[in-house]
Design a protein around this motif. Structure first.
Motif, mmCIF file in Angstrom:
data_model
loop_
_atom_site.group_PDB
_atom_site.id
_atom_site.type_symbol
_atom_site.label_atom_id
_atom_site.label_comp_id
_atom_site.label_asym_id
_atom_site.label_seq_id
_atom_site.Cartn_x
_atom_site.Cartn_y
_atom_site.Cartn_z
ATOM 1 N N LEU A 1 -6.660 3.870 4.026
ATOM 2 C CA LEU A 1 -5.775 2.858 3.266
ATOM 3 C C LEU A 1 -4.771 2.506 4.245
ATOM 4 C CD1 LEU A 1 -6.644 1.641 0.603
ATOM 5 C CD2 LEU A 1 -4.947 3.068 -0.358
ATOM 6 N N VAL B 1 -2.548 -1.466 -6.505
ATOM 7 C CA VAL B 1 -1.668 -2.318 -5.680
ATOM 8 C C VAL B 1 -1.450 -3.686 -6.124
ATOM 9 C CG1 VAL B 1 -1.306 -3.116 -3.236
ATOM 10 C CG2 VAL B 1 -2.454 -1.157 -3.641
ATOM 11 N N VAL C 1 -7.231 -0.826 -4.556
ATOM 12 C CA VAL C 1 -6.175 -1.676 -3.763
ATOM 13 C C VAL C 1 -5.883 -2.834 -5.185
ATOM 14 C CG1 VAL C 1 -5.681 -3.444 -2.370
ATOM 15 C CG2 VAL C 1 -6.769 -1.220 -1.585
ATOM 16 N N ILE D 1 0.761 -1.192 0.223
ATOM 17 C CA ILE D 1 -0.038 0.105 0.178
ATOM 18 C C ILE D 1 0.739 1.268 0.060
ATOM 19 C CG2 ILE D 1 -1.664 1.175 1.287
ATOM 20 C CD1 ILE D 1 -2.893 -1.225 -0.023
#
Length: 877
Positions: free
Chosen positions: A826, A593, A589, A565
């Motif tokens: 996050l 990510v 995400v 992250i």
């Protein structure tokens, strides 16, 4: 050593008789079929004309002969095969087409084709009747050539071969191991009747559908093999027709890792040779594309040998390349291979492929080798090249495994000549067994009586086959049928299932005593399945999704300050990624990510999607501005001239980098993009005297170099929020006053203008681009004191939507605050789905639970609670 001959029917019986002879050391045995027996007697290198030889000659006869009744239909697709099928029935029934008893015009037409075949057959190849007659002429040699003759488990003998059998019986001993109860008064030899037992305790297992039938059959075979005594050669699975079950058997047998021999052969498309032919047919029929050429180059023996493995490395994967000219320009930049330019190797092949079905023969010879070339030529013999894709699906390749040490999967008729100790018969439904008789399309009842044409109808043959197999004295037979077809239609049981046949219902979800594969075993033994980490994870995820109202780690959660992250947040963010961060943290995400992106398939579209069309308009604007000395002072003629040059450049270059519509639609799309781009360049007047205007202005991207002048240093970094998130982007247009204290930013939109555009500021995070760009301009031009940030919709002539002054200041403050909240969540390990996760346009919906509406309703309160600081922002205008 005394020579003797056994006549069998079918490939399976042929191979099994050879195995039996080898095991018994019977060196004088000749295993044959009726056509091969006649060819041996005829001598002189005579051979029966096979299907591959006859089809092209029939096609030639249809093209060169004038007919009485067939003239109107002789050019129809598949006519050659239909004519050959009718002729084969006529030959089998021993009907003379040229005789005076057949005055029909239809029969005379077939007689002309038969005569054409005799004149054009290769030397040594003979039609069945001619082969039989030549064998009869040499019957005196039968004692030396054939010896004692035995007909092994033949249900019937076609009328064509009966005169030969009668003649042989006068020279050698002829016996017949007859398993069925039919009239054989014509047979002059000795019948060795095989007594059939009345089947007792037959059980028909009723399954859900054809796939379930195959699953149960493989479980049955596994159970037999597990006793340590039963051999694979003792087991057979069969049906009257293989088409419904064959694909399931092919896939599930590979999963089961059972030794299974496909007596009827395997589908050609399940082999590499078949896939090579399919790749060539795909390009030949459907046209050029990068995906098709990539697949062909991997499979084609010629291309894989002539080109390096990475020969397309320099071509963008997004490029469609649907025209030879596009390939020619793309291949110019590629290197040489062994001293030869790659374009020299590839372009001749591409030009042949553009020729389509007309070049099918040449393409096969140049691009295919070995078994793939043989399949290609066989498909061309069976049907026109334009039907290649359909023809390939019907081709089969002989299974190379030995049936003598494998479980057999084949037609029930094949098992009559080679029965096994354990047999399972599939498809005992009213549609599948017995099958109805099909009338010959070229020889209907009014032309030739069906009883004269067919000695043993298919319906009776299926009934006899069932009686023979179930009544075999040394076999144990299990039956099965489906409750429903693969399409879901209800299936009644076969009329062959009498009251003495008991039925046992098998549920699709039942726990079997013997599993046929590892996956089946895990379904049967839940304790073993639950011990697997992946199964535990799946069950835990499903339970968290469907049973718990509160949020769980499966709804978006991970440990705090996760390195992945932090790494993703340290990279420059675009307005699009920040919008996803605000309105769908879990999607952020997945994309930013984890890199969960779907591959782009270069399928030729009929129109560009909204995002790509927007890129097209913006690219036109950039190229047009680069060609003008000054956007502000440009005259309408200069703008039109610059746009025309930009259009010409894009029309030539875009097909080399992405998929575009066909030419006419592509030109129309460019015209619409040009109209909107002109609207963007002429939307309003100058922003005060001496104003400098810039178009397609990048910022925060130090790796790229701008081709035009910009009002700031492009590599100047822009950091936003409390966490210093890097920001990057490209502003469509920036107008800067001479003192640099006043800046007007324009963001062009190619979509449809919203109705309530004037009242929208941030739209709950859906519209953040113009506010983010205003924040960026304050850092890039520190002396600025007044900023106007606008949305310009190019599909209308309405004035742009402006944000300035206090409204813009408040929007900037609010947006940065909520970006900080989203980043903080996050970093803390909270990333639940937001409003955009449930939108219809979200491409990541497939990764969420299937019942998305119920999932949203069940978890909505938990999502809002978990993201309580961010949720109020979604309701902002």
């Amino acid at each position: 050593m005394e020579r003797h001959t056994v006549v069998v029917e079918g490939t399976l019986a042929f191979r099994m008789q050879r195995v039996a002879a080898a095991q018994a050391g019977d060196h004088g045995l000749d295993v044959t079929t009726f056509p091969l027996l006649a060819a041996r007697l005829a001598g002189g290198f005579s051979r029966p004309a096979d299907h591959a030889t006859l089809v092209p000659i029939v096609a030639q006869a249809l093209a060169e002969t004038t007919f009485e009744e067939l003239e109107m239909v002789k050019a129809r697709p598949g006519m050659a095969r239909a004519v050959l099928a009718s002729l084969d029935r006529v030959w089998t029934a021993d009907i003379r087409l040229g005789g005076p008893l057949n005055p029909s015009a239809r029969l005379r037409d077939l007689g002309h084709i038969e005569s054409f075949l005799r004149q054009h057959l290769p030397i040594g190849a003979l039609l069945p009747g001619d082969l039989r007659d030549r064998a009869l002429a040499r019957i005196v040699h039968a004692r030396a050539v054939v010896g004692p003759l035995h007909l092994h488990r033949l249900v019937s003998v076609d009328p064509l071969w009966r005169p030969l059998i009668e003649a042989l019986s006068s020279v050698v001993e002829v016996t017949w191991d007859a398993p069925a109860t039919r009239d054989r008064t014509w047979f002059p030899g000795k019948i060795l009747a095989t007594p059939l037992q009345s089947p007792e305790h037959l059980i028909c297992e009723v399954c859900a559908d054809p796939r379930a039938e195959v699953v149960e059959a493989l479980r049955w075979a596994r159970a037999l093999l597990s006793d340590g005594v039963t051999q694979a050669s003792d087991i057979a699975i069969a049906s009257a027709d293989l088409s419904v079950w064959d694909d399931h058997m092919l896939v599930l047998a590979a999963d089961a890792d059972l030794p299974i021999h496909f007596a009827g052969g395997v589908s050609a498309l399940s082999t590499r040779a078949g896939q090579t032919c399919a790749a060539l047919a795909d390009v030949m029929i459907n046209g050029l594309s990068q995906d098709r050429i990539r697949r062909l180059s991997l499979l084609s023996p010629y291309l894989s040998e002539a080109l390096p493995a990475d020969w397309m490395k320099g071509i963008p994967t997004e490029a469609g390349l649907f025209e030879p000219e596009h390939w020619a320009r793309s291949l110019e930049t590629l290197s040489h291979y062994e001293g030869t330019p790659i374009a020299t190797i590839v372009m001749p092949v591409l030009y042949d492929l553009v020729g389509g079905a007309k070049a099918a023969v040449k393409l096969g010879k140049s691009l295919l080798r070995g078994s793939s070339l043989g399949l290609w030529q066989e498909a061309l013999r069976l049907a026109p090249a334009a039907a290649m894709e359909m023809t390939l699906t019907s081709l089969r390749i002989a299974d190379e495994s030995d049936p003598a040490n494998n479980v057999v999967w084949g037609r029930a008729a094949d098992l009559v000549g080679a029965p096994r100790k354990y047999m399972r018969l599939l498809g005992l439904s009213s549609r599948s067994w017995p099958r109805g008789d099909n009338a010959d399309p070229l020889l209907p009842e009014h032309v030739l009586n069906e009883r004269e044409l067919v000695d043993l109808p298919r319906l009776e043959h299926d009934r006899l086959t069932f009686e023979i197999l179930t009544g075999h004295p040394n076999s144990k037979v299990t039956l099965s049928r489906s409750r429903r077809s693969a399409e879901g239609a209800f299936l009644a049981k076969s009329g062959l299932l009498q009251h003495r046949v008991a039925e046992r219902l098998l549920s699709r979800t039942r726990t079997p005593e013997h599993a046929f594969s590892e996956g089946d075993r895990l379904l049967a033994r839940t304790d073993d399945a639950l011990a697997l980490p992946r199964i535990q994870s799946v069950i835990s995820c499903w339970a968290d999704w469907t049973r718990r109202l509160e949020t769980t780690p499966h709804d978006g959660g991970f440990r705090e300050h996760h390195p992945a992250i932090l790494r993703a947040l340290s990279l420059p963010q675009s307005a699009t990624s920040l919008r996803r961060l605000l309105r769908d943290p879990l999607g952020y995400v997945w994309l930013r990510v984890l890199g969960m992106t779907a591959p782009e398939l270069a399928v030729q579209p009929l129109q560009l999607d909204a995002m790509t069309f927007g890129e097209l308009v913006h690219e036109l604007l950039r190229l047009a501005v680069d060609r003008m000395p000054s956007v502000v002072s440009a005259t309408p003629e200069e703008i039109d001239s610059a746009l025309e040059a930009a259009v010409k450049s894009i029309a030539e270059d875009w097909p080399l980098t992405r998929a575009v519509p066909p030419r006419l639609l592509w030109l129309d799309t460019i015209d619409e993009a040009r109209r909107r781009a002109r609207r963007g360049l002429t939307v309003d007047d100058r922003f005060g005297p001496g104003t400098q205007s810039f178009s397609e202005v990048p910022f925060g991207t130090p790796e790229s170099q701008a081709k035009n002048s910009v009002p700031w240093h492009e590599n100047q970094q822009v950091l936003i929020g409390r966490f210093g998130i890097p920001l990057k982007g490209r502003i469509d247009r920036v107008d800067v006053k001479p003192d640099r204290r006043g800046v007007r930013m324009s963001d062009y939109k190619t979509g449809k203008t919203p109705r309530d555009l004037r009242g929208v500021v941030l739209a709950g995070g859906a519209e953040v681009q113009r506010v983010l760009y205003a924040v960026a301009i304050k850092q890039l031009i520190p002396e600025v004191s007044a900023i106007i940030s606008r949305l310009v919709y190019l599909d209308t002539m309405e004035p742009p939507a402006r944000l300035e002054g206090d409204v813009l200041e408040q929007a900037e403050e609010k947006l940065l605050r909520f970006i900080d909240i989203a980043v903080e969540g996050l970093r803390a390990g909270i990333a639940h789905p937001g409003p955009d996760a449930f939108a219809d346009y979200n491409q990541l919906r497939i990764a969420l639970p299937a019942a998305l509406d119920r999932y949203q309703g069940r978890k909505d309160e938990g999502f809002n609670a978990g993201q309580h600081k961010l949720a109020p922002f979604w309701r902002e205008l």
